[in-house]
Design a protein around this motif. Structure first.
Motif, PDB file in Angstrom:
ATOM      1  N   GLU A  67       8.444   3.950 -10.811  1.00  0.00           N
ATOM      2  CA  GLU A  67       9.133   4.626  -9.672  1.00  0.00           C
ATOM      3  C   GLU A  67       8.469   4.634  -8.467  1.00  0.00           C
ATOM      4  O   GLU A  67       7.585   3.912  -8.496  1.00  0.00           O
ATOM      5  N   GLN A  68       9.601   5.034  -7.620  1.00  0.00           N
ATOM      6  CA  GLN A  68       9.136   4.859  -5.880  1.00  0.00           C
ATOM      7  C   GLN A  68       7.646   5.890  -5.826  1.00  0.00           C
ATOM      8  O   GLN A  68       6.661   5.273  -5.148  1.00  0.00           O
ATOM      9  N   SER A  69       7.225   6.851  -6.560  1.00  0.00           N
ATOM     10  CA  SER A  69       6.370   7.641  -6.013  1.00  0.00           C
ATOM     11  C   SER A  69       5.306   7.160  -7.057  1.00  0.00           C
ATOM     12  O   SER A  69       4.112   7.801  -6.189  1.00  0.00           O
ATOM     13  N   ASP A  70       5.122   5.761  -7.350  1.00  0.00           N
ATOM     14  CA  ASP A  70       4.409   5.290  -7.766  1.00  0.00           C
ATOM     15  C   ASP A  70       3.464   4.211  -6.694  1.00  0.00           C
ATOM     16  O   ASP A  70       2.166   3.851  -7.093  1.00  0.00           O
ATOM     17  N   VAL A  71       4.008   4.354  -5.375  1.00  0.00           N
ATOM     18  CA  VAL A  71       3.649   2.993  -4.278  1.00  0.00           C
ATOM     19  C   VAL A  71       2.969   3.405  -3.995  1.00  0.00           C
ATOM     20  O   VAL A  71       1.972   2.872  -3.395  1.00  0.00           O
ATOM     21  N   ARG A  72       2.930   4.640  -3.299  1.00  0.00           N
ATOM     22  CA  ARG A  72       1.931   5.523  -2.190  1.00  0.00           C
ATOM     23  C   ARG A  72       0.156   5.099  -2.817  1.00  0.00           C
ATOM     24  O   ARG A  72      -0.269   4.757  -2.344  1.00  0.00           O
ATOM     25  N   PRO A  73      -0.004   6.031  -4.458  1.00  0.00           N
ATOM     26  CA  PRO A  73      -1.410   5.622  -4.665  1.00  0.00           C
ATOM     27  C   PRO A  73      -1.581   3.950  -4.580  1.00  0.00           C
ATOM     28  O   PRO A  73      -3.051   3.485  -4.845  1.00  0.00           O
ATOM     29  N   LEU A  75      -1.072   1.595  -2.556  1.00  0.00           N
ATOM     30  CA  LEU A  75      -1.258   1.011  -1.515  1.00  0.00           C
ATOM     31  C   LEU A  75      -2.168   2.249  -0.771  1.00  0.00           C
ATOM     32  O   LEU A  75      -3.109   0.980   0.538  1.00  0.00           O
ATOM     33  N   ASP A  76      -2.562   2.757  -1.123  1.00  0.00           N
ATOM     34  CA  ASP A  76      -3.991   3.516  -1.822  1.00  0.00           C
ATOM     35  C   ASP A  76      -5.428   2.756  -1.504  1.00  0.00           C
ATOM     36  O   ASP A  76      -5.995   3.074  -0.767  1.00  0.00           O
ATOM     37  N   GLY A  77      -5.039   2.209  -2.224  1.00  0.00           N
ATOM     38  CA  GLY A  77      -6.400   1.525  -2.568  1.00  0.00           C
ATOM     39  C   GLY A  77      -6.061   0.402  -2.350  1.00  0.00           C
ATOM     40  O   GLY A  77      -7.171  -0.570  -2.050  1.00  0.00           O
ATOM     41  N   ILE A  78      -5.788  -0.238  -1.078  1.00  0.00           N
ATOM     42  CA  ILE A  78      -5.354  -1.435  -0.031  1.00  0.00           C
ATOM     43  C   ILE A  78      -5.731  -0.951   0.995  1.00  0.00           C
ATOM     44  O   ILE A  78      -5.946   0.320   1.824  1.00  0.00           O
ATOM     45  N   GLU A  79      -7.689  -1.018   1.116  1.00  0.00           N
ATOM     46  CA  GLU A  79      -8.483  -0.965   2.773  1.00  0.00           C
ATOM     47  C   GLU A  79      -7.688  -0.951   4.154  1.00  0.00           C
ATOM     48  O   GLU A  79      -7.627  -0.193   4.916  1.00  0.00           O
ATOM     49  N   VAL A  80      -6.706  -2.014   4.189  1.00  0.00           N
ATOM     50  CA  VAL A  80      -6.141  -1.895   5.655  1.00  0.00           C
ATOM     51  C   VAL A  80      -4.762  -1.324   5.525  1.00  0.00           C
ATOM     52  O   VAL A  80      -3.991  -0.687   6.886  1.00  0.00           O
ATOM     53  N   PHE A  81      -4.670  -0.913   4.582  1.00  0.00           N
ATOM     54  CA  PHE A  81      -3.548  -0.340   4.675  1.00  0.00           C
ATOM     55  C   PHE A  81      -4.564   2.217   4.474  1.00  0.00           C
ATOM     56  O   PHE A  81      -3.490   2.405   5.703  1.00  0.00           O
ATOM     57  N   ARG A  82      -5.328   1.859   3.872  1.00  0.00           N
ATOM     58  CA  ARG A  82      -6.396   3.062   3.923  1.00  0.00           C
ATOM     59  C   ARG A  82      -6.392   3.773   5.739  1.00  0.00           C
ATOM     60  O   ARG A  82      -5.936   4.972   6.052  1.00  0.00           O
ATOM     61  N   ASP A  83      -6.923   2.257   6.275  1.00  0.00           N
ATOM     62  CA  ASP A  83      -6.936   1.916   7.519  1.00  0.00           C
ATOM     63  C   ASP A  83      -6.039   2.385   8.354  1.00  0.00           C
ATOM     64  O   ASP A  83      -6.460   2.983   9.796  1.00  0.00           O
ATOM     65  N   ALA A  91      11.465   3.127   3.701  1.00  0.00           N
ATOM     66  CA  ALA A  91      11.889   3.685   2.555  1.00  0.00           C
ATOM     67  C   ALA A  91      11.266   5.149   1.963  1.00  0.00           C
ATOM     68  O   ALA A  91      10.084   5.260   0.882  1.00  0.00           O
ATOM     69  N   PRO A  92      11.809   6.305   2.496  1.00  0.00           N
ATOM     70  CA  PRO A  92      10.246   7.325   2.637  1.00  0.00           C
ATOM     71  C   PRO A  92      10.353   8.486   0.758  1.00  0.00           C
ATOM     72  O   PRO A  92       9.897   8.570   0.894  1.00  0.00           O
ATOM     73  N   ASN A  93      11.805   7.196  -0.177  1.00  0.00           N
ATOM     74  CA  ASN A  93      11.291   8.267  -1.100  1.00  0.00           C
ATOM     75  C   ASN A  93       9.724   7.830  -2.003  1.00  0.00           C
ATOM     76  O   ASN A  93       9.697   8.111  -3.110  1.00  0.00           O
ATOM     77  N   SER A  94       9.570   6.814  -1.029  1.00  0.00           N
ATOM     78  CA  SER A  94       8.052   6.263  -1.849  1.00  0.00           C
ATOM     79  C   SER A  94       7.097   6.171  -1.249  1.00  0.00           C
ATOM     80  O   SER A  94       5.930   5.915  -2.090  1.00  0.00           O
ATOM     81  N   ILE A  95       7.269   6.266   0.053  1.00  0.00           N
ATOM     82  CA  ILE A  95       6.041   6.595   1.422  1.00  0.00           C
ATOM     83  C   ILE A  95       6.848   7.210   2.666  1.00  0.00           C
ATOM     84  O   ILE A  95       7.652   6.833   3.538  1.00  0.00           O
ATOM     85  N   GLU A  96       5.782   8.384   2.965  1.00  0.00           N
ATOM     86  CA  GLU A  96       6.028   8.321   4.704  1.00  0.00           C
ATOM     87  C   GLU A  96       5.766   8.093   5.549  1.00  0.00           C
ATOM     88  O   GLU A  96       4.027   7.915   5.433  1.00  0.00           O
ATOM     89  N   GLY A  97       6.270   7.788   6.350  1.00  0.00           N
ATOM     90  CA  GLY A  97       5.838   7.109   7.454  1.00  0.00           C
ATOM     91  C   GLY A  97       5.206   7.803   8.757  1.00  0.00           C
ATOM     92  O   GLY A  97       5.389   9.236   8.710  1.00  0.00           O
ATOM     93  N   LEU A 203       2.045  -9.384   2.437  1.00  0.00           N
ATOM     94  CA  LEU A 203       3.350  -8.967   2.140  1.00  0.00           C
ATOM     95  C   LEU A 203       2.988  -8.515   0.607  1.00  0.00           C
ATOM     96  O   LEU A 203       2.276  -9.169   0.043  1.00  0.00           O
ATOM     97  N   GLN A 204       3.180  -7.639   0.558  1.00  0.00           N
ATOM     98  CA  GLN A 204       2.746  -5.980  -0.828  1.00  0.00           C
ATOM     99  C   GLN A 204       4.506  -5.925  -1.514  1.00  0.00           C
ATOM    100  O   GLN A 204       5.370  -5.641  -0.141  1.00  0.00           O
ATOM    101  N   VAL A 205       4.671  -6.432  -2.768  1.00  0.00           N
ATOM    102  CA  VAL A 205       5.876  -6.438  -3.156  1.00  0.00           C
ATOM    103  C   VAL A 205       6.212  -5.057  -3.984  1.00  0.00           C
ATOM    104  O   VAL A 205       5.177  -5.213  -4.892  1.00  0.00           O
ATOM    105  N   PHE A 206       6.669  -3.977  -3.571  1.00  0.00           N
ATOM    106  CA  PHE A 206       6.740  -3.447  -4.969  1.00  0.00           C
ATOM    107  C   PHE A 206       8.241  -3.255  -5.848  1.00  0.00           C
ATOM    108  O   PHE A 206       9.560  -2.733  -5.482  1.00  0.00           O
ATOM    109  N   ILE A 207       8.239  -4.163  -7.077  1.00  0.00           N
ATOM    110  CA  ILE A 207      10.018  -4.011  -8.013  1.00  0.00           C
ATOM    111  C   ILE A 207       9.449  -2.495  -8.524  1.00  0.00           C
ATOM    112  O   ILE A 207       9.064  -2.490 -10.139  1.00  0.00           O
ATOM    113  N   VAL A 208      11.244  -1.375  -7.954  1.00  0.00           N
ATOM    114  CA  VAL A 208      10.828  -0.289  -9.551  1.00  0.00           C
ATOM    115  C   VAL A 208      11.559  -0.425 -10.350  1.00  0.00           C
ATOM    116  O   VAL A 208      12.913  -0.654 -10.319  1.00  0.00           O
ATOM    117  N   GLU A 209      11.115   0.293 -11.332  1.00  0.00           N
ATOM    118  CA  GLU A 209      12.298  -0.232 -12.442  1.00  0.00           C
ATOM    119  C   GLU A 209      13.123   1.275 -12.495  1.00  0.00           C
ATOM    120  O   GLU A 209      14.323   0.523 -12.484  1.00  0.00           O
TER     121      GLU A 209
END
Length: 211
Positions: A67-73, A75-83, A91-97, A203-209
């Motif tokens: 699901e789209q809610s699985d995207v944020r966790p 990305l949070d595991g990627i250092e350059v995203f955490r910083d 794609a607000p259903n996946s992550i808020e900007g 580039l990170q690609v999230f393929i959502v079921e």
């Protein structure tokens, strides 16, 4: 420098504009495209698996999620995203900007964006690319100007080859869009591969079921 000298060296754009205006009004008779024999183009039995292989080959990284809610966790595991502090999410259903790009009039002000989270319409297995519809972009530059790029795309929306991809583009006729495959890369200097020279560094690609 005097005003007269400044005027003399200033570029005269009127001639260029006149040429461009003439080109825009010309009708060119182009030959019809050849008919494609579908039986002779490649069609993968496992297109998603092929897409994963090709995306990895060009330097991208893919994640299969339910699901789209699985995207944020992830990305949070990627250092350059955490910083990151300046995130544009389309794609607000996946992550808020944190940056509302639609409220920005001058796209030059987006030069400090850390991440763009974009929506993909469909994938192409043979080259690991994703089609992004320009209607989803408040500014076209968002795909190129961010340091890092993530694309969320439905797993069910995939074709095997570019012939099929261009058939899909009939749904987007007359609109801007772009195929994205892997991070920016160049090897012009001493045949040394450099990522991020002209666009995103990763580039990170999230393929959502289930979208």
């Amino acid at each position: 420098m005097s005003k007269e000298m400044t005027k003399s060296i200033a570029p005269d754009t009127s001639a260029r504009q006149a040429i461009l205006d003439r080109i825009n009004t010309m009708n060119v008779d182009a030959p019809p495209l050849p008919d494609v024999d579908d039986s002779r183009v490649i069609d993968f039995e496992e297109p998603v698996a092929k897409f994963l292989d090709m995306l990895s080959l060009v330097g991208g990284e893919a994640h299969l999620v339910d699901e789209q809610s699985d995207v944020r966790p992830i990305l949070d595991g990627i250092e350059v995203f955490r910083d990151a502090t300046r995130i544009v999410s389309l794609a607000p259903n996946s992550i808020e900007g944190t940056v509302d790009a639609s409220a920005v009039d001058d796209p030059h002000l987006l030069s400090t964006v850390d991440w763009t989270i974009a929506r993909g319409e469909f994938m192409v297995a043979e080259n690991g690319s994703i089609w992004i519809d320009g209607e989803t972009l408040p500014h076209r530059v968002l795909i190129f100007i961010a340091q890092y790029l993530a694309i969320v795309v439905p797993k069910s929306e995939i074709v095997s080859n570019m012939h099929q991809a261009y058939q899909r583009l009939e749904d987007f006729r007359g609109r801007y869009g772009i195929f994205v495959s892997g991070p920016s890369k160049t090897a012009d200097i001493e045949q040394s591969l450099v990522l991020g020279a002209h666009g995103c560094r990763q580039l990170q690609v999230f393929i959502v079921e289930k979208m």
